[in-house]
Write an enzyme that holds these catalytic residues in place. Sequence first.
Site, PDB file in Angstrom:
ATOM      1  N   HIS A 123       0.832  -1.209   0.000  1.00 24.54           N
ATOM      2  CA  HIS A 123       0.000   0.000   0.000  1.00 24.54           C
ATOM      3  C   HIS A 123       0.866   1.259   0.000  1.00 24.54           C
ATOM      4  CE1 HIS A 123      -3.189   2.844   0.864  1.00 24.54           C
ATOM      5  NE2 HIS A 123      -2.576   3.214   1.978  1.00 24.54           N
ATOM      6  N   ASP A 178     -11.636   2.000   7.089  1.00 24.74           N
ATOM      7  CA  ASP A 178     -11.245   3.387   7.362  1.00 24.74           C
ATOM      8  C   ASP A 178     -11.651   4.257   6.169  1.00 24.74           C
ATOM      9  OD1 ASP A 178     -10.096   5.550   8.599  1.00 24.74           O
ATOM     10  OD2 ASP A 178      -8.067   5.101   7.909  1.00 24.74           O
TER      11      ASP A 178
END
Length: 412
Positions: free
Chosen positions: A132, A232
């Site tokens: 990521h 999130d």
Amino acid sequence: MSNLSTWVSVPANSDFSIHNLPFGIFSAGRKKTRVGVAIGTQILDLYALAELGHFDGIGVAKKIFDNDYLNDFMALGKPVTKAVRERVQQLLSDENSPLKNAAGIFEKQSEATMHLPVKVRDYTDFYSSIEHATNVGKMFRDPENALLPNWKHLPVGYHGRASSIVVSGTDIRRPKGQIVPKGETQPIHAPCRLLDFELEMAFLISKPTSLGDTVSTADAEDHIFGFVLFNDWSARDIQKWEYIPLGPFLGKSFASSISPWVVTLEALEPFRVEGYKQDPPVLPYLQYEGFKNIDIHLEVAIEPEGVPEKTVCRSNYKYMYWNMVQQLAHHTVNGCNLNTGDMMASGTISGKDESAFGSMLELSWAGTKKLTMNDGSTRVFLQDNDTVIMRGHAEKNGIRVGFGEVRGKVVK
Ligand code: CA
């Protein structure tokens, strides 16, 4: 362990096997919020069990289970919470269990309401997936030097907002804020146009520490009660304009969603795996022994209104470069204290393959690739009335331990 079975009817492939026994807060019928344990399609009412005396001698007061949150239970510490889980496991597996003839101890999950399982004290979000962090670095900085110089030396994180953490099923209102439209230089006040999810897991702190204390990687697991799935939600356009120089703020704080069942670290024991070989070597306080990564399959699906869901990502919690004990050792290295109910999120969990990217930002490669839904419509970011569903489970040698799901619908 694999010989363990239960007299309760549990569907094949249920996340909530006798090996799991996650804790949550439920209400059902005339029962107000209580602590429960999921087994198959049912919830075992721990307050009812306590009233029948099944936890006598363990050191847990009845009222702990008549509760709005798990915090009081988690604060009892590992010896007690493990003993309660083992007692439940024994009562559910013993063919001569006294529970077989007990009334009012089970509730159907389909008829119960699940609540936020913990009162979240402080919430921290890490950034611990190398794939990521590399993807984001490639898109927004330097494709050749995607990781910033600190990234392999410490688990990067920031302090988030606890008040807006909500339980699965809660609608997510599209946030408004300052955004700078493409090709322009001045901000406008408008609804977010680049709304995203982030596939994460989070662990919950049980045992607190005092200000000034540090936690070693060897002791870190004593402080970790268990895990939830964590979405999130992120407003990429608000984030992009506001984050310099102090990092994430309103682009993140409008909502994060968690799954209602907290899967204990004990239930995840069989699924430990080796982590990344960390190069360069980390400082001594971040070194650790043993397997601290966990093999948990993770999936994200998008369900447009009235359209069957489409799986857009398959990732795994084992892809973390920085593991849970390193995160906790780093969090406390400066003496910052932990409280029962603190929540530590992993950061977006992406794998190497593009089908394993854990956000729309990466899946659509900053909006340049379209994802096709099951009605033929396309997405680069989330639209109103889209529901995002995350699921997770670990499986090995016929033993399955799962998290159920966390879902949230984007509304105007
Ligand atoms: Ca995040």
